[in-house]
Structure formats: structure tokens, C-alpha cells
Write a protein that holds these residues in place. Structure first.
Motif, PDB file in Angstrom:
ATOM      1  N   TRP A 221       0.835  -1.191   0.000  1.00  0.00           N
ATOM      2  CA  TRP A 221       0.000   0.000   0.000  1.00  0.00           C
ATOM      3  C   TRP A 221       0.875   1.247   0.000  1.00  0.00           C
ATOM      4  O   TRP A 221       1.988   1.260   0.520  1.00  0.00           O
ATOM      5  CB  TRP A 221      -0.913   0.023   1.240  1.00  0.00           C
ATOM      6  CG  TRP A 221      -1.823  -1.178   1.321  1.00  0.00           C
ATOM      7  CD1 TRP A 221      -1.491  -2.455   1.663  1.00  0.00           C
ATOM      8  CD2 TRP A 221      -3.217  -1.195   1.029  1.00  0.00           C
ATOM      9  NE1 TRP A 221      -2.566  -3.282   1.615  1.00  0.00           N
ATOM     10  CE2 TRP A 221      -3.666  -2.537   1.221  1.00  0.00           C
ATOM     11  CE3 TRP A 221      -4.136  -0.250   0.606  1.00  0.00           C
ATOM     12  CZ2 TRP A 221      -4.984  -2.928   1.029  1.00  0.00           C
ATOM     13  CZ3 TRP A 221      -5.462  -0.625   0.428  1.00  0.00           C
ATOM     14  CH2 TRP A 221      -5.877  -1.950   0.626  1.00  0.00           C
ATOM     15  N   ASP A 222       0.308   2.328  -0.593  1.00  0.00           N
ATOM     16  CA  ASP A 222       1.018   3.600  -0.639  1.00  0.00           C
ATOM     17  C   ASP A 222       0.010   4.726  -0.417  1.00  0.00           C
ATOM     18  O   ASP A 222      -0.906   4.915  -1.236  1.00  0.00           O
ATOM     19  CB  ASP A 222       1.726   3.777  -1.983  1.00  0.00           C
ATOM     20  CG  ASP A 222       2.554   5.050  -2.043  1.00  0.00           C
ATOM     21  OD1 ASP A 222       2.950   5.561  -0.961  1.00  0.00           O
ATOM     22  OD2 ASP A 222       2.793   5.562  -3.146  1.00  0.00           O
ATOM     23  N   SER A 223       0.172   5.433   0.727  1.00  0.00           N
ATOM     24  CA  SER A 223      -0.714   6.545   1.091  1.00  0.00           C
ATOM     25  C   SER A 223      -2.176   6.133   1.068  1.00  0.00           C
ATOM     26  O   SER A 223      -3.053   6.853   0.571  1.00  0.00           O
ATOM     27  CB  SER A 223      -0.500   7.742   0.146  1.00  0.00           C
ATOM     28  OG  SER A 223       0.823   8.230   0.269  1.00  0.00           O
ATOM     29  N   GLY A 224      -2.445   4.926   1.578  1.00  0.00           N
ATOM     30  CA  GLY A 224      -3.822   4.452   1.715  1.00  0.00           C
ATOM     31  C   GLY A 224      -4.396   3.770   0.501  1.00  0.00           C
ATOM     32  O   GLY A 224      -5.547   3.334   0.527  1.00  0.00           O
ATOM     33  N   ILE A 225      -3.599   3.626  -0.589  1.00  0.00           N
ATOM     34  CA  ILE A 225      -4.077   3.024  -1.828  1.00  0.00           C
ATOM     35  C   ILE A 225      -3.265   1.765  -2.110  1.00  0.00           C
ATOM     36  O   ILE A 225      -2.036   1.759  -1.964  1.00  0.00           O
ATOM     37  CB  ILE A 225      -3.945   4.012  -2.995  1.00  0.00           C
ATOM     38  CG1 ILE A 225      -4.794   5.267  -2.711  1.00  0.00           C
ATOM     39  CG2 ILE A 225      -4.397   3.356  -4.302  1.00  0.00           C
ATOM     40  CD1 ILE A 225      -4.618   6.351  -3.756  1.00  0.00           C
TER      41      ILE A 225
END
Length: 417
Positions: free
Chosen positions: A342-346
Motif C-alpha cells: 500500500w502507498d498513502s492508503g491506496i
């Protein structure tokens, strides 16, 4: 605080920074904003002229100095000798006996004159004696003690500082202290009233809050618990006028250690604090029904943990400043799962649940969640501190009443300055 997926813990009620919980009202130069009167409690000025307290060396005198006739005695002797000679001529042969009597009378007169001279000299020295200097070095205070005259005589004889017990001090900004003193400073039990702002009731050591006590403010906030050197330190409960509350450990005037914070909107946090903010392991119940248990860093969800949403969804894995970051798994209430990086909630990179990196993240998140939920509680220590603070506040109010009564009755004690 509302939290949804990546934004959990980032902008809710308990994460406001800075807040009044993080600052200690006792960390200030004076009582209340800009007040300088507290320095009066801390200062203990030394006397400017210490030599005035020490008795001066005794006055020197030479043996026989007071037996020599002075100018008045010599003039009297010169007047007596011609009179004696005249009496002797008039009496003729029998005048020797009368002459002897007159000589004896003259000697007695000279001795009396010498005694008068000695008394006058002694009186002059007495006026310059240390007793007059000591009387000028006594300062009077309101307090409780023995009779002023008797104690003053004892202090003059032994030259020691007398202890002032209950007293009252007023300050130019309207603040007031009523209670016990020791060595010229607030020590023991006492009440300090901040003009129009609040008061402190409890223990004092060397001019600072130290021990147990109760702080209350005009708007309704109140702290009950332990202090050290003027700051909240140990265990205690701080209730804000807004309805928020923190109960737990304190250090240096800030929430520090294990504690529980509840808010008027129904949200709550139980876990570790550092420097006034959530830091370490903890569990949070959000006002919308969401829950999080795991690691915090600098008041934000950060590290590994498990977030359970009120709608039945959940996320287990790695976090960074309140957002899903790294490896983890998102589960839907219908049983579907999405795992990966995941990256920044995505979800940036979908990966199978069996991937070793995903499994390590899941294990770390579940372990952190379990440890956060089972942190030791400090409720018993906090309750004991609150009871001790209530007792200290009661003793402070009693000391304040005695101090005011002493002032009304005019009881005084003195100390040497």
C-alpha cells in the motif's frame, strides 16, 4: 475522532496538538500569565549587611583609668586645700584633729565624684551596645508563635532564626498565599489563589508545589494528583472544563507513561503517552464506532496495528502517519480480501495473501494489537493519588484558615534578617 481507512487517527479529537493537556500551568515564571509574584515565593534574599548582625568587639578599658581625677575633681581639690589650711590656723593646737576629719571628708567627696564618672561612662557605652543594633535587625511577620517580647529576648540572646508557621502573603497582581512557611518560603500545606483565575491547594516544598495537591481553574478544569518541583509528576487525573479527561502517569508536567484519555464526544484512548501525546502502544475507540489497536508515533497511527471499521471492514498491516503504507491486508465484511503493498492508503501492488512479506506484516500487526489491548492498567495508582491529593487539599485549607485567623488575632513571629 472519525477514521476511515487511510485517514485513521490523523485528524480526530484526541490528536489535537498542542492542547492544554500537554502543558502544565505550573511551568511558568509566575502564577498566571505574566505574573511575577511567584518569584516572591521562590526567592529568599540574604540581608545586605551581615556585619550588623554580628556583635561588635567589647569596648577596651585600662586598669585604673576610671580612678584618676578628672578636671572637675582637680578643681574641687584646689578649693578644699586653702579652706583646710584656714580652719587649721583658727583652731590652733587642737586643729590637727579637725584637719584630719576634714581631709577624710574631702577624700569621700572625691570617691563619690569618681563613682558618678564611672556610671556616666557606663551609660554611654550601653547606648552604643549591640542590643540597640540587634533591635534594628528584626523583621516581623504574620504567623503563629510564642509571645513576641519573650521570643525576641530569646532571639537576641541566641541570635538564631525563629521559624514562622502559618502566614499570609499578598502580591501586587492580586494573588495571595495562605498557609505554612519554613525558612521564609512556602513549605508544608497552603493555598495559593491566582487572582480571578484559580487556585492550588496542597503540599509545598521550598516555594514549589511538591507532593500531592489539587489545582482548579475558573472555567472548571481541575487536576488532582502528584507533583514534583512545581510540575505534575507521578499519577493524577486532569478533568477539562470541556468534559475531556486524562487519568494516568505524568512526568515534567505532561502526560507521560500509561494512561487513559476520554473525550466528551465519546471517543477514548488507553495506552502509552510520551511528552503529552500518544506514543507507543495503545487502543483507540473512535466516536463513530471504529477501533484501532497497535502502534503510535508522535500522536499518529504509525507502525503496525489492526483497524476495525464500524461497518465490519478491517485492515491489518503497516501504517505511516495515519495512512496505510507498506504491506498489509484489507478485509471486507462479505469475506473478500485484498493483500499487497500500500502507498498513502491506496493498494499499489496486489499480492497473494501467502506472500512472505504480507505474512510478516500481518503477524506484526496482530502482535502489536494484542499487546496494546493488554497493556497494564494504572487505575489503582491513580485512585490512591487522587485520595492523597484530596487529603493534602484539606490540610492546606486548614492551614489557610489558621493563617487568616493569626492575621486577624495579630499573632506575630519574628526572624533575624
Amino acid at each position: 475522532m472519525d477514521g476511515h481507512g487511510g485517514g485513521a487517527g490523523a485528524g480526530g479529537k484526541l490528536t489535537r496538538t498542542p492542547s492544554s493537556l500537554l502543558r502544565s500551568p505550573t511551568v511558568r515564571a509566575g502564577p498566571g500569565a505574566g505574573a511575577a509574584s511567584f518569584h516572591t515565593l521562590l526567592d529568599d534574599p540574604e540581608p545586605d549587611d551581615k556585619k550588623a548582625q554580628a556583635p561588635p568587639p567589647p569596648l577596651a578599658s585600662k586598669p585604673g583609668a576610671l580612678l584618676r581625677p578628672g578636671p572637675a575633681q582637680s578643681a574641687l581639690l584646689l578649693l578644699l586645700l586653702p579652706a583646710l589650711a584656714l580652719v587649721a590656723l583658727l583652731l590652733g593646737g587642737g586643729g590637727g584633729h579637725h584637719l584630719a576629719l576634714l581631709a577624710a571628708a574631702a577624700g569621700a567627696a572625691l570617691a563619690a565624684a569618681a563613682a558618678v564618672a564611672r556610671l556616666r561612662a557606663g551609660g554611654a557605652r550601653a547606648r552604643a551596645s549591640p542590643a540597640h543594633q540587634l533591635a534594628a535587625s528584626v523583621r516581623w511577620f504574620i504567623g503563629e508563635g510564642e509571645g513576641g517580647e519573650q521570643q525576641q529576648q530569646r532571639g537576641a540572646r541566641k541570635g538564631r532564626r525563629a521559624e514562622v508557621r502559618e502566614g499570609v502573603e499578598f502580591y501586587s497582581n492580586g494573588d495571595r498565599y495562605e498557609g505554612e512557611f519554613h525558612g521564609g518560603r512556602c513549605s508544608g500545606s497552603g493555598v495559593y489563589s491566582f487572582f480571578g483565575k484559580g487556585k492550588y491547594e496542597g503540599d509545598w516544598v521550598d516555594g514549589r508545589y511538591d507532593g500531592f495537591g489539587v489545582e482548579s481553574w475558573a472555567r472548571g478544569s481541575r487536576y488532582r494528583g502528584q507533583y514534583r518541583q512545581g510540575l505534575r509528576h507521578g499519577h493524577g487525573v486532569y478533568r477539562f472544563y470541556s468534559g475531556d479527561c486524562y487519568a494516568g502517569e505524568w512526568a515534567g508536567g505532561q502526560s507521560h507513561g500509561i494512561g487513559a484519555q476520554t473525550c466528551s464526544d465519546g471517543s477514548s484512548y488507553a495506552g502509552e503517552f510520551k511528552g503529552g501525546v500518544k506514543h507507543g502502544l495503545g487502543s483507540y475507540h473512535f466516536r463513530n464506532g471504529d477501533r484501532y489497536a497497535g502502534e503510535y508515533f508522535a500522536d499518529k497511527i504509525h507502525g503496525f496495528g489492526v483497524y476495525t471499521f464500524a461497518n465490519g471492514h478491517s485492515y491489518e498491516g503497516s501504517w505511516h502517519e495515519g495512512k496505510k503504507q507498506g504491506f498489509g491486508m484489507y478485509s471486507f465484511r462479505n469475506g473478500d480480501e485484498r493483500a499487497g503493498e500500500w502507498d498513502s492508503g491506496i493498494l499499489k501492488n496486489s499480492m497473494p495473501l501467502s506472500d512472505p512479506a504480507v505474512q510478516r506484516a500481518l503477524q506484526a500487526a496482530r502482535r502489536a494489537s494484542d499487546c496494546a489491548v493488554h497493556l497494564p492498567r494504572v487505575d489503582e495508582q491513580v485512585n490512591k493519588a487522587v485520595m492523597a491529593a484530596n487529603r493534602a487539599a484539606t490540610a492546606a485549607r486548614v492551614a489557610a484558615i489558621k493563617a487568616v485567623q493569626n492575621r486577624i488575632d495579630g499573632k506575630l513571629c519574628f526572624i533575624d534578617v
